[in-house]
Design a protein around this motif. Sequence first.
Motif, mmCIF file in Angstrom:
data_model
loop_
_atom_site.group_PDB
_atom_site.id
_atom_site.type_symbol
_atom_site.label_atom_id
_atom_site.label_comp_id
_atom_site.label_asym_id
_atom_site.label_seq_id
_atom_site.Cartn_x
_atom_site.Cartn_y
_atom_site.Cartn_z
ATOM 1 N N PRO A 1 9.793 -4.318 -23.217
ATOM 2 C CA PRO A 1 11.043 -5.157 -23.574
ATOM 3 C C PRO A 1 10.639 -5.950 -24.927
ATOM 4 C CG PRO A 1 10.066 -5.999 -21.601
ATOM 5 C CD PRO A 1 9.440 -4.978 -21.805
ATOM 6 N N ARG A 2 11.765 -6.311 -25.755
ATOM 7 C CA ARG A 2 11.796 -7.257 -26.740
ATOM 8 C C ARG A 2 11.141 -8.561 -26.546
ATOM 9 N NH1 ARG A 2 15.961 -7.322 -31.665
ATOM 10 N NH2 ARG A 2 15.322 -4.958 -31.490
ATOM 11 N N ARG A 3 11.444 -9.215 -25.387
ATOM 12 C CA ARG A 3 10.973 -10.546 -25.168
ATOM 13 C C ARG A 3 9.590 -10.689 -24.740
ATOM 14 N NH1 ARG A 3 13.485 -8.774 -20.353
ATOM 15 N NH2 ARG A 3 12.326 -8.598 -18.639
ATOM 16 N N GLU A 4 8.921 -9.555 -24.587
ATOM 17 C CA GLU A 4 7.312 -9.357 -24.204
ATOM 18 C C GLU A 4 6.483 -9.096 -25.617
ATOM 19 O OE1 GLU A 4 6.572 -7.371 -20.682
ATOM 20 O OE2 GLU A 4 7.680 -8.675 -19.554
ATOM 21 N N LEU A 5 7.233 -8.601 -26.430
ATOM 22 C CA LEU A 5 6.450 -8.064 -27.631
ATOM 23 C C LEU A 5 5.601 -9.070 -28.256
ATOM 24 C CD1 LEU A 5 9.237 -6.283 -29.602
ATOM 25 C CD2 LEU A 5 7.369 -5.276 -28.390
ATOM 26 N N GLN A 6 5.780 -10.298 -28.253
ATOM 27 C CA GLN A 6 4.893 -11.227 -28.901
ATOM 28 C C GLN A 6 3.720 -11.646 -27.902
ATOM 29 O OE1 GLN A 6 6.586 -15.382 -29.506
ATOM 30 N NE2 GLN A 6 5.070 -15.765 -31.166
ATOM 31 N N LEU A 7 4.125 -11.370 -26.555
ATOM 32 C CA LEU A 7 3.029 -11.621 -25.499
ATOM 33 C C LEU A 7 2.125 -10.540 -25.640
ATOM 34 C CD1 LEU A 7 1.932 -12.886 -23.097
ATOM 35 C CD2 LEU A 7 3.515 -11.467 -21.704
ATOM 36 N N VAL A 8 2.476 -9.277 -26.215
ATOM 37 C CA VAL A 8 1.511 -7.854 -26.213
ATOM 38 C C VAL A 8 0.746 -8.491 -27.505
ATOM 39 C CG1 VAL A 8 1.560 -5.602 -27.012
ATOM 40 C CG2 VAL A 8 3.058 -6.373 -25.159
ATOM 41 N N CYS A 9 1.352 -8.860 -28.563
ATOM 42 C CA CYS A 9 0.586 -9.171 -29.910
ATOM 43 C C CYS A 9 -0.281 -10.062 -29.530
ATOM 44 C CB CYS A 9 1.530 -9.720 -30.798
ATOM 45 S SG CYS A 9 2.721 -8.294 -31.399
ATOM 46 N N VAL A 10 -0.036 -11.191 -28.788
ATOM 47 C CA VAL A 10 -1.096 -12.478 -28.533
ATOM 48 C C VAL A 10 -2.394 -11.813 -27.539
ATOM 49 C CG1 VAL A 10 -1.499 -14.674 -27.562
ATOM 50 C CG2 VAL A 10 0.560 -14.030 -28.886
ATOM 51 N N SER A 11 -1.910 -11.104 -26.669
ATOM 52 C CA SER A 11 -3.203 -10.463 -25.702
ATOM 53 C C SER A 11 -3.848 -9.373 -26.428
ATOM 54 C CB SER A 11 -2.377 -9.754 -24.487
ATOM 55 O OG SER A 11 -1.604 -10.905 -23.812
ATOM 56 N N SER A 12 -3.335 -8.722 -27.459
ATOM 57 C CA SER A 12 -3.995 -7.657 -28.099
ATOM 58 C C SER A 12 -5.203 -8.585 -28.972
ATOM 59 C CB SER A 12 -2.969 -6.932 -28.993
ATOM 60 O OG SER A 12 -2.268 -5.908 -27.969
ATOM 61 N N MET A 13 -4.419 -9.397 -29.618
ATOM 62 C CA MET A 13 -5.386 -10.321 -30.561
ATOM 63 C C MET A 13 -6.631 -11.045 -29.861
ATOM 64 S SD MET A 13 -4.570 -12.953 -33.562
ATOM 65 C CE MET A 13 -4.274 -11.614 -34.877
ATOM 66 N N LEU A 14 -6.270 -11.256 -28.547
ATOM 67 C CA LEU A 14 -7.151 -12.016 -27.803
ATOM 68 C C LEU A 14 -8.398 -10.943 -27.470
ATOM 69 C CD1 LEU A 14 -8.542 -14.242 -26.043
ATOM 70 C CD2 LEU A 14 -6.749 -13.404 -24.122
ATOM 71 N N ILE A 15 -7.792 -9.726 -27.101
ATOM 72 C CA ILE A 15 -9.099 -8.604 -26.898
ATOM 73 C C ILE A 15 -9.714 -8.261 -28.116
ATOM 74 C CG2 ILE A 15 -9.065 -6.062 -26.196
ATOM 75 C CD1 ILE A 15 -6.364 -6.592 -24.479
ATOM 76 N N ALA A 16 -8.999 -8.061 -29.190
ATOM 77 C CA ALA A 16 -9.722 -7.641 -30.447
ATOM 78 C C ALA A 16 -10.732 -8.801 -30.648
ATOM 79 C CB ALA A 16 -8.940 -7.475 -31.553
ATOM 80 N N SER A 17 -10.491 -10.178 -30.555
ATOM 81 C CA SER A 17 -11.257 -11.299 -31.004
ATOM 82 C C SER A 17 -12.563 -10.992 -29.980
ATOM 83 C CB SER A 17 -10.484 -12.502 -30.781
ATOM 84 O OG SER A 17 -9.368 -12.378 -31.636
ATOM 85 N N LYS A 18 -12.320 -11.064 -28.528
ATOM 86 C CA LYS A 18 -13.564 -10.857 -27.858
ATOM 87 C C LYS A 18 -14.362 -9.776 -28.015
ATOM 88 C CE LYS A 18 -11.275 -12.883 -23.733
ATOM 89 N NZ LYS A 18 -10.631 -12.573 -22.517
ATOM 90 N N TYR A 19 -14.013 -8.647 -28.531
ATOM 91 C CA TYR A 19 -14.672 -7.470 -29.025
ATOM 92 C C TYR A 19 -15.432 -7.739 -30.280
ATOM 93 C CZ TYR A 19 -16.143 -2.643 -29.689
ATOM 94 O OH TYR A 19 -16.573 -1.526 -29.991
ATOM 95 N N GLU A 20 -14.762 -8.358 -31.393
ATOM 96 C CA GLU A 20 -15.181 -8.169 -32.550
ATOM 97 C C GLU A 20 -15.948 -9.636 -33.089
ATOM 98 O OE1 GLU A 20 -15.717 -5.787 -34.603
ATOM 99 O OE2 GLU A 20 -14.326 -4.193 -33.907
#
Length: 428
Positions: free
Chosen positions: A243-262
């Motif tokens: 849903p649209r209200r969770e899109l920013q949450l998906v973006c934040v969590s995805s950047m957290l994962i990528a940061s931990k990886y890179e």
Amino acid sequence: MANRDAVSRILPKVVVGGGEVKKKNGLADGRNRRALGDIGNLITGPAVGAKPQTKVSRPITRRSAAQFIAKGQEPVQKNTKKPLVEATKGVAGRKVGVPAKAETIAVICPDEDVKITEEISLNERKVKKSGKTLTSILTARSKAACGLTNKPRIQIDDIDAADVNNHLAAVEYVEDLYKFYKLSEDENRPRDYMDSQPEVSARVRAVLVDWLIEVHKRFELRPESLYLTVNIIDRFLSEERVPRRELQLVCVSSMLIASKYEEIWAPEVEEFLTITVNAYARDQILLMEKAILGKLEWYLTVPTQYVFLVHYIKAAVPSDQEMENMTFFLAELGLMNYTTAISYCPSKLAASAVYAACITLHKSPRWTDTLKHHTGYSEDQLMECAKQLVSFHSGAAESKLKAVYMKFCCPDRGSVALFPAALQEMLI
């Protein structure tokens, strides 16, 4: 020697043209091979007791003189009034009286150590010289089959020569690594998910990526983290309806994962909460992080666009900081556009960004053999995608989403966003 002395005692000496000639082979009647007659030569000689003829087509050899003696000069008497016959290889029975340009050449008789002269036309000699032999034809076909034809050599520069002593560059494995990246990039590409996401549109995605670029710049993260973050978002939206209200949450969590990886030092969860103005709780970010990793099956080692960009920029000749900044500027513009990011594989997007940067900066040549070799793409294959990137560049200043434009207007990025965009006519 004994046979030669015996033959000389049997045959009388004959004077021909002022010289003495002896017969070389004994028993002419039984062993006469008529070597000269086999190739169509008729030689006229003087009769016994008569004066030698002044015009002879070729010098009389000892063998021919012996044949005249054995036959009693009959061939000379019968053919005194007939025209001489030219002995030319491949043309039999040509008369001397026929007008043709000819030249006299020296030929070695196969049975004798005596040079004789033959009249061969110039046309025939040209045919002999220009005619292709069977060996040359077979050799040409073999070269063509093996790819050994006389093609111009392609100059491929060794782009990893400067990193030979850098053990972290792993120069000995670079070629195999990028072959694997090209083979596996399609397996990790997100599919077109707009039809399955009723509350997500291409415009909404562009706003999210524009915001992520600002966050990425504020945290001073590595470029790899940005490209991996967008890849994780697109792959997750391909599998899960959000849903649209969770899109920013998906973006934040995805950047957290990528940061931990890179990253060596990844941002803390509290820092992402501050960025979102506490729109979400800590537990929500951690739960979404777990959901994303589960949906992607923890598969994060994917060849993103950045992997190919760094390699292709090295292959650009000449490669400089301005070229690198322009390439990343065009690549991030393409990253924001949903259609471009989904339609083209990462390697093609990276190659198109390099190609468009070469045209924008008026590099010559625009596409070298080295770039074609390392990217695997020709100019024609990149033309369509490069045109889209150039159109994004031309409209970046007027766009409402200015994160990429402002990022590359800075002097530390060479202010490449302020450069005039390449004309569409230059891409034809």
